[in-house]
Design an enzyme around this catalytic site. Structure first.
Site, PDB file in Angstrom:
ATOM      1  N   GLY A 104       0.755  -1.127   0.082  1.00 30.11           N
ATOM      2  CA  GLY A 104      -0.035  -0.024   0.109  1.00 30.11           C
ATOM      3  C   GLY A 104       0.783   1.121  -0.100  1.00 30.11           C
ATOM      4  O   GLY A 104       0.572   2.393  -0.803  1.00 30.11           O
ATOM      5  N   ASP A 127       5.458 -10.310   5.245  1.00 30.82           N
ATOM      6  CA  ASP A 127       4.778 -11.225   4.200  1.00 30.82           C
ATOM      7  C   ASP A 127       5.756 -11.686   3.118  1.00 30.82           C
ATOM      8  O   ASP A 127       5.664 -12.478   2.306  1.00 30.82           O
ATOM      9  CB  ASP A 127       3.513 -10.645   3.687  1.00 30.82           C
ATOM     10  CG  ASP A 127       2.315 -10.409   4.690  1.00 30.82           C
ATOM     11  OD1 ASP A 127       2.613 -10.837   5.778  1.00 30.82           O
ATOM     12  OD2 ASP A 127       1.443  -9.927   4.283  1.00 30.82           O
TER      13      ASP A 127
HETATM   14  O1  F6P Z   1       1.154  -6.895   5.549  1.00 32.09           O
HETATM   15  C1  F6P Z   1       1.758  -7.437   6.836  1.00 32.09           C
HETATM   16  C2  F6P Z   1       0.631  -8.068   7.626  1.00 32.09           C
HETATM   17  O2  F6P Z   1       1.367  -8.242   8.429  1.00 32.09           O
HETATM   18  C3  F6P Z   1      -0.399  -9.015   7.085  1.00 32.09           C
HETATM   19  O3  F6P Z   1       0.179 -10.253   6.819  1.00 32.09           O
HETATM   20  C4  F6P Z   1      -1.499  -8.666   8.176  1.00 32.09           C
HETATM   21  O4  F6P Z   1      -2.685  -9.430   7.612  1.00 32.09           O
HETATM   22  C5  F6P Z   1      -1.521  -7.494   8.289  1.00 32.09           C
HETATM   23  O5  F6P Z   1      -0.201  -7.010   8.134  1.00 32.09           O
HETATM   24  C6  F6P Z   1      -2.364  -7.164   9.599  1.00 32.09           C
HETATM   25  O6  F6P Z   1      -2.167  -5.575   9.701  1.00 32.09           O
HETATM   26  P1  F6P Z   1      -2.752  -4.828  10.902  1.00 32.09           P
HETATM   27  O7  F6P Z   1      -1.801  -4.459  11.774  1.00 32.09           O
HETATM   28  O8  F6P Z   1      -3.512  -3.836  10.232  1.00 32.09           O
HETATM   29  O9  F6P Z   1      -3.815  -5.792  11.568  1.00 32.09           O
END
Ligand code: F6P
Length: 341
Positions: A104, A127
Site C-alpha cells: 500500500g 509477508d
Molecule cells: O502486511 C503485513 C501484515 O502483517 C499482514 O500479513 C497482515 O494481514 C496485516 O499486516 C495485519 O495488519 P494490521 O496491523 O492492520 O492488523
C-alpha cells in the site's frame, strides 16, 4: 541535501535499522540533514516531523517497531493530499523523501512520485510479497518466530494427540507459511495461492494418525481459502483501507478437521507476535543496506525508484514496476514442500 524519511503501513522488524542507516549515511558521509515524519503519510500530509540526528537514532538498530510511528492512510485521502504534500516538501526544503513500506505504501509512493515528488522507496513487509525484491526485511524474523512456535506446539500436540492448526500472517501470499512449515516439518501447509479442499486436507492428516503418529501440525496462511464449492465459507468483506477482512481460517480449519477426524484440534493464531520484537541479524543487515542505498540513490537523483535485493546485490528498480503485481509462492516451491508425514 535535506531528506525526509517515514514508515507507513503495518510495522515490521528492521524499520529502525533502515532509519538509522539513512541517518548515518546521510549525516556522516554526505553532511545531509534528515527529518523523520511521524506516523507515516499522515506526518507528511500534516507536516508533523522531527529532526533525526545521530543521537536520535542511537541504540535503535536492534529495536523492533518504528521510532517514527506508522499508520495506514485511505488511498482517496492520499490522492487528495498530493498538492498538500508537494507544498510541505517545498516549505521544508526537502530534496528527497524516503518512504519505507509495503504494498500500500509503495503504491502511494508511486502516486506521489508520478506527481513530481522526489521519492526513493524502501520495501518492507514480513509477508515477503513485494515482486521486485528477492526478499524484504522482516520476513526472516517472522519466519523465525513462527518456526519456534511450531517447534513448541509439536511437543504439546504429541502429549495430547492433537491436531494443531497454526495460522500465520500472509494476506495474499503464503511465504511465511511455506518457510516456517518447511523449517519446522509441518504435516500440511495451506497457502492462499493454492485453495484447499477440506476433504483432501483431512485425508492427509487422517493418514498420519492411521500410520500410528500421535499428532499433526497444519500451518495455514491467514489469507488461505477453500477451493470454491468444496466447503461452506463466508467472506469477511473489506475494511476502510480496502483491505480484505479475514474470516479466521485457523479456527475454521480446526473445527472442520476435528469434525471429520474425530481428533481434538486446536487453533493457534500467531498474529502480531510475528511482527513484534527484535529483528534477526539477516533482517538488520538487509534493512541497513536498503537505507544506505536509498540515500545513494537520492544523491544520484534517481527518484521514483525502489531499493531491491537481487541475488546478493542491492539494485534500484522503478516504483511503477514494483507495484504492478505481488510476489506469490510459485507452484514448484509449494510442491517441493509436500514431502512430509
Ligand atoms: O502486511 C503485513 C501484515 O502483517 C499482514 O500479513 C497482515 O494481514 C496485516 O499486516 C495485519 O495488519 P494490521 O496491523 O492492520 O492488523
Amino acid at each position: 541535501m535535506r531528506i525526509g524519511v517515514l514508515t507507513s503501513g503495518g510495522d515490521c522488524p528492521g524499520l529502525n535499522a533502515v532509519i538509522r542507516s539513512v541517518v548515518h549515511r546521510a549525516v556522516v558521509d554526505h553532511g545531509d540533514e534528515v527529518i523523520g515524519f511521524h506516523d507515516g503519510w499522515r506526518g507528511l500530509l500534516e507536516a508533523d516531523y522531527r529532526k533525526l540526528d545521530l543521537d536520535a537514532v542511537a541504540g535503535i538498530l536492534a529495536r523492533g517497531g518504528t521510532i517514527l510511528g506508522s499508520s495506514r492512510v485511505q488511498p482517496a485521502h492520499l490522492r487528495d493530499g498530493v498538492e498538500r504534500a508537494r507544498g510541505h516538501v517545498a516549505d521544508l526544503g526537502l530534496d528527497a523523501i524516503i518512504p519505507i513500506g509495503g504494498e500500500g505504501t509503495l503504491k502511494a509512493a508511486n502516486l506521489l512520485a508520478q506527481g513530481g515528488l522526489p521519492i526513493v522507496g524502501v520495501p518492507k513487509t514480513i509477508d515477503n510479497d513485494i515482486a521486485s525484491t528477492d526478499v524484504t526485511f522482516g520476513f526472516d524474523t517472522a519466519v523465525g518466530v513462527a518456526t519456534e512456535a511450531l517447534d513448541r506446539l509439536k511437543t504439546t500436540a504429541e502429549s495430547h494427540q492433537r491436531v494443531m492448526v497454526v495460522e500465520v500472517m500472509g494476506r495474499h501470499t503464503g511465504w511465511i507459511a511455506l518457510h516456517s512449515g518447511m523449517a519446522a516439518g509441518a504435516h500440511a501447509i495451506v497457502v492462499p495461492e493454492r485453495p484447499f479442499d477440506i476433504e483432501e486436507l483431512a485425508g492427509i492428516v487422517g493418514e498420519r494418525f492411521s500410520a500410528g503418529k500421535r499428532f499433526a501440525i497444519v500451518v495455514v496462511a491467514e489469507g488461505a481459502k477453500p477451493r470454491p464449492g468444496t466447503m461452506e465459507y463466508a467472506e469477511g468483506g473489506t475494511d476502510q483501507y480496502g483491505h480484505e477482512r479475514f474470516a479466521g481460517i485457523g479456527n475454521i480449519l480446526a473445527v472442520e478437521l476435528e469434525r471429520r477426524l474425530g481428533k481434538e484440534a486446536r487453533p493457534v493464531i500467531l498474529g502480531h507476535v510475528q511482527r513484534g520484537g527484535t529483528p534477526t541479524a539477516y533482517d538488520r543487515v538487509l534493512a541497513t543496506r536498503f537505507g544506505w542505498h536509498a540515500v545513494e540513490a537520492a544523491h544520484r537523483g534517481e527518484f521514483g525508484m525502489l531499493t531491491a535485493l537481487r541475488g546478493t546485490e542491492i539494485e534500484m528498480v522503478p516504483l511503477a514496476r514494483a507495484v504492478e503485481s505481488l510476489k506469490t509462492v510459485p507452484a514448484e516451491r509449494y510442491d517441493e514442500a509436500q514431502t512430509v508425514l
